[in-house]
Design a protein around this motif. Structure first.
Motif, PDB file in Angstrom:
ATOM      1  N   ALA A  50       0.840  -1.187   0.000  1.00 41.18           N
ATOM      2  CA  ALA A  50       0.000   0.000   0.000  1.00 41.18           C
ATOM      3  C   ALA A  50       0.876   1.239   0.000  1.00 41.18           C
ATOM      4  O   ALA A  50       2.036   1.195   0.425  1.00 41.18           O
ATOM      5  CB  ALA A  50      -0.942   0.016   1.203  1.00 41.18           C
ATOM      6  N   ILE A  51       0.303   2.329  -0.468  1.00 40.46           N
ATOM      7  CA  ILE A  51       1.041   3.583  -0.520  1.00 40.46           C
ATOM      8  C   ILE A  51       0.092   4.744  -0.264  1.00 40.46           C
ATOM      9  O   ILE A  51      -1.019   4.773  -0.786  1.00 40.46           O
ATOM     10  CB  ILE A  51       1.751   3.731  -1.887  1.00 40.46           C
ATOM     11  N   THR A  52       0.521   5.678   0.577  1.00 40.84           N
ATOM     12  CA  THR A  52      -0.290   6.845   0.873  1.00 40.84           C
ATOM     13  C   THR A  52      -0.087   7.907  -0.202  1.00 40.84           C
ATOM     14  O   THR A  52       0.818   7.812  -1.033  1.00 40.84           O
ATOM     15  CB  THR A  52       0.071   7.443   2.231  1.00 40.84           C
ATOM     16  N   ARG A  53      -0.921   8.925  -0.162  1.00 40.49           N
ATOM     17  CA  ARG A  53      -0.816   9.986  -1.145  1.00 40.49           C
ATOM     18  C   ARG A  53       0.530  10.707  -1.042  1.00 40.49           C
ATOM     19  O   ARG A  53       1.057  11.193  -2.040  1.00 40.49           O
ATOM     20  CB  ARG A  53      -1.960  10.986  -0.997  1.00 40.49           C
ATOM     21  N   SER A  54       1.093  10.741   0.156  1.00 37.90           N
ATOM     22  CA  SER A  54       2.396  11.393   0.352  1.00 37.90           C
ATOM     23  C   SER A  54       3.560  10.501  -0.040  1.00 37.90           C
ATOM     24  O   SER A  54       4.708  10.946  -0.006  1.00 37.90           O
ATOM     25  CB  SER A  54       2.546  11.821   1.806  1.00 37.90           C
ATOM     26  N   GLY A  55       3.278   9.248  -0.383  1.00 37.51           N
ATOM     27  CA  GLY A  55       4.334   8.370  -0.862  1.00 37.51           C
ATOM     28  C   GLY A  55       4.865   7.368   0.142  1.00 37.51           C
ATOM     29  O   GLY A  55       5.801   6.626  -0.157  1.00 37.51           O
ATOM     30  N   GLU A  56       4.290   7.350   1.333  1.00 42.21           N
ATOM     31  CA  GLU A  56       4.710   6.348   2.316  1.00 42.21           C
ATOM     32  C   GLU A  56       4.199   4.985   1.891  1.00 42.21           C
ATOM     33  O   GLU A  56       3.009   4.800   1.663  1.00 42.21           O
ATOM     34  CB  GLU A  56       4.164   6.696   3.697  1.00 42.21           C
TER      35      GLU A  56
END
Length: 126
Positions: A50-56
């Protein structure tokens, strides 16, 4: 309503690579986190990455870390899963998922996601 459309699945030999794409569209295309799950017939859907919108980003460490890379293009509302060194045990239907509400830590269970794609088949031959 949000639509997620996966593409890029197929048949590949062990050791090969594939890149899956998932394009989000609809009334709300801004997703907090987008993820990939996979499922084999008769088994539970399992978390891949998974990846957050901020790139984490986060991965299922035991099965794919070091071989798979998740990324996203926010301008295109698209998330990618680059899969390398594929193994026969990676064979599954791969599903894209999106969650629009913030949560910490990055969710790894299917029930924490709001929308799902239709799935794309990945088959790795030995």
């Amino acid at each position: 309503q949000v639509q997620l459309v996966e593409s890029g699945g197929g048949l590949v030999q062990a050791g090969g690579s594939l890149r899956l794409s998932c394009a989000a569209s609809g009334r709300t295309a801004y997703s907090y986190v987008m993820g990939w799950f996979r499922q084999v017939l008769g088994k539970e859907r399992e978390f891949v990455a998974a990846i957050t919108r901020s790139g984490e980003s986060t991965y299922d460490v035991d099965s794919v870390e070091g071989r798979f890379t998740i990324s996203r293009d926010n301008a295109k509302n698209t998330v990618y899963l680059q899969m390398s060194s594929l193994k026969p045990e990676d064979t599954a239907t791969y599903y894209c998922a999106a969650r629009f509400r913030g949560i910490r830590p990055v969710p790894k269970t299917s029930g924490q996601y709001d929308y799902w794609g239709q799935g794309t088949q990945v088959t790795v031959s030995s």
